[in-house]
Write an enzyme that holds these catalytic residues in place. Structure first.
Site, short mmCIF file in Angstrom:
data_model
loop_
_atom_site.label_atom_id
_atom_site.label_comp_id
_atom_site.label_asym_id
_atom_site.label_seq_id
_atom_site.Cartn_x
_atom_site.Cartn_y
_atom_site.Cartn_z
N HIS A 43 0.86 -1.18 0.00
CA HIS A 43 0.00 0.00 0.00
C HIS A 43 0.90 1.24 0.00
O HIS A 43 1.16 1.82 1.05
CB HIS A 43 -0.90 -0.01 1.23
CG HIS A 43 -1.96 1.05 1.22
ND1 HIS A 43 -3.23 0.83 1.74
CD2 HIS A 43 -1.96 2.33 0.77
CE1 HIS A 43 -3.94 1.93 1.61
NE2 HIS A 43 -3.19 2.87 1.04
N ARG A 45 2.10 5.01 -0.26
CA ARG A 45 1.49 6.31 0.01
C ARG A 45 2.41 7.41 -0.51
O ARG A 45 3.61 7.19 -0.69
CB ARG A 45 1.22 6.47 1.51
CG ARG A 45 0.04 5.61 1.98
CD ARG A 45 -0.28 5.85 3.45
NE ARG A 45 -1.59 5.30 3.81
CZ ARG A 45 -1.81 4.06 4.23
NH1 ARG A 45 -0.79 3.22 4.35
NH2 ARG A 45 -3.03 3.64 4.53
N GLU A 70 -2.61 -1.78 -3.17
CA GLU A 70 -3.67 -0.99 -2.57
C GLU A 70 -3.29 0.49 -2.61
O GLU A 70 -2.10 0.82 -2.59
CB GLU A 70 -3.89 -1.37 -1.11
CG GLU A 70 -4.35 -2.77 -0.86
CD GLU A 70 -4.59 -3.05 0.61
OE1 GLU A 70 -5.21 -4.06 0.92
OE2 GLU A 70 -4.14 -2.23 1.46
N HIS A 191 -8.04 -5.75 7.57
CA HIS A 191 -7.80 -4.69 8.56
C HIS A 191 -8.06 -5.24 9.96
O HIS A 191 -9.18 -5.54 10.34
CB HIS A 191 -8.64 -3.43 8.35
CG HIS A 191 -8.00 -2.22 8.96
ND1 HIS A 191 -7.12 -1.40 8.27
CD2 HIS A 191 -8.06 -1.70 10.20
CE1 HIS A 191 -6.69 -0.43 9.05
NE2 HIS A 191 -7.26 -0.59 10.24
N HIS A 215 -0.02 -5.85 9.57
CA HIS A 215 0.47 -5.42 10.88
C HIS A 215 0.51 -6.55 11.90
O HIS A 215 1.54 -6.82 12.52
CB HIS A 215 -0.38 -4.26 11.40
CG HIS A 215 0.10 -3.69 12.69
ND1 HIS A 215 1.15 -2.80 12.76
CD2 HIS A 215 -0.32 -3.90 13.98
CE1 HIS A 215 1.36 -2.47 14.04
NE2 HIS A 215 0.49 -3.13 14.78
#
Length: 238
Positions: A43, A45, A70, A191, A215
């Site tokens: 993901h 950013r 993502e 998540h 995570h």
């Protein structure tokens, strides 16, 4: 069996904290696959605080399972990155600039036309599309009109309430999944899923194709080791 895609963002976070290349993100991705992961998720950013854009190009060369990128499709740089690498799947997340982690799904009614337009760009390039949604039947039903192939159920709400009342926690997700099946959408999820709540979730979500975990899995690997941890997660999905 539901597929396990390992999100390796946290490995990149650790690497970036000291500069250099330790841990080696590419080697970790290879090892995750060797240890049984059926996909690799990243993901990126805009601030590149974990996954760097160059990482995506490097990973594309070596990932042999499913590569899932993502991110926030409202950023042109993200769109260009995905189109340049053509992963098996792109997951569209409505992140705000500078957001620490994803915390809500798309309003598929309000942003229906936008999603139609952006999803068409990716599907025309031969990329399967999944969009992040909350477990709300109306949002799931509207998602099908956007042209997406799959939805990814945002599971933070389930994880937060699992230990208080797991039956109540799972109920909206089961209902959303059933709605997705009725309209022909594939179902992913992710998540805050972990070794404590994953098995119950997977057992109660009909048609669950894929879960993405980063995570919690990386945290568990500190205690159990990466290979053992991936096997532990796979057993929750068996």
């Amino acid at each position: 069996m539901t597929r396990l895609s390992v999100n390796i963002n946290k490995i990149a976070t650790l690497r970036n904290s000291r500069g250099g290349n330790n841990p080696d993100l590419i080697q970790v991705a290879k090892d995750c696959e060797r240890f049984g992961a059926q996909g690799i998720t990243v993901h990126p950013r805009p601030d590149e605080r974990h996954i760097r854009y160059q990482d995506v190009f490097d990973l594309k060369k070596i990932v042999t399972t499913e590569f899932n990128i993502e991110g926030n499709c409202q950023e042109q740089k993200f769109i260009d990155l995905v189109l340049a690498n053509k992963p098996e799947q792109v997951t569209l997340v409505p992140d705000a600039l500078g957001q620490i982690t994803s915390n809500h799904g798309w309003d598929t009614i309000k942003y229906q036309q936008y999603l139609k337009d952006i999803i068409k760009i990716f599907k025309d390039a031969g990329i399967r599309v999944s969009i992040f949604v909350d477990p709300v039947v109306e949002m799931v039903e509207a998602a099908v009109t956007t042209g997406t192939d799959r939805i990814e159920l945002y599971t933070e709400g389930y994880a937060s309430h699992y230990h208080k009342d797991k039956e109540q926690a799972i109920a909206p997700y089961t209902e959303a999944a059933e709605a997705a099946q009725k309209v022909g959408l594939g179902i992913n999820a992710g998540h805050d899923l972990d070794l404590h709540n994953l098995k119950y979730f997977a057992q109660n979500i009909p048609g669950l194709l894929e879960i993405s975990i980063g995570h919690a899995l990386i945290c568990d690997a500190l205690y159990y080791g990466l290979e053992n941890t991936i096997q532990m997660y796979l057993r929750q999905l068996a």
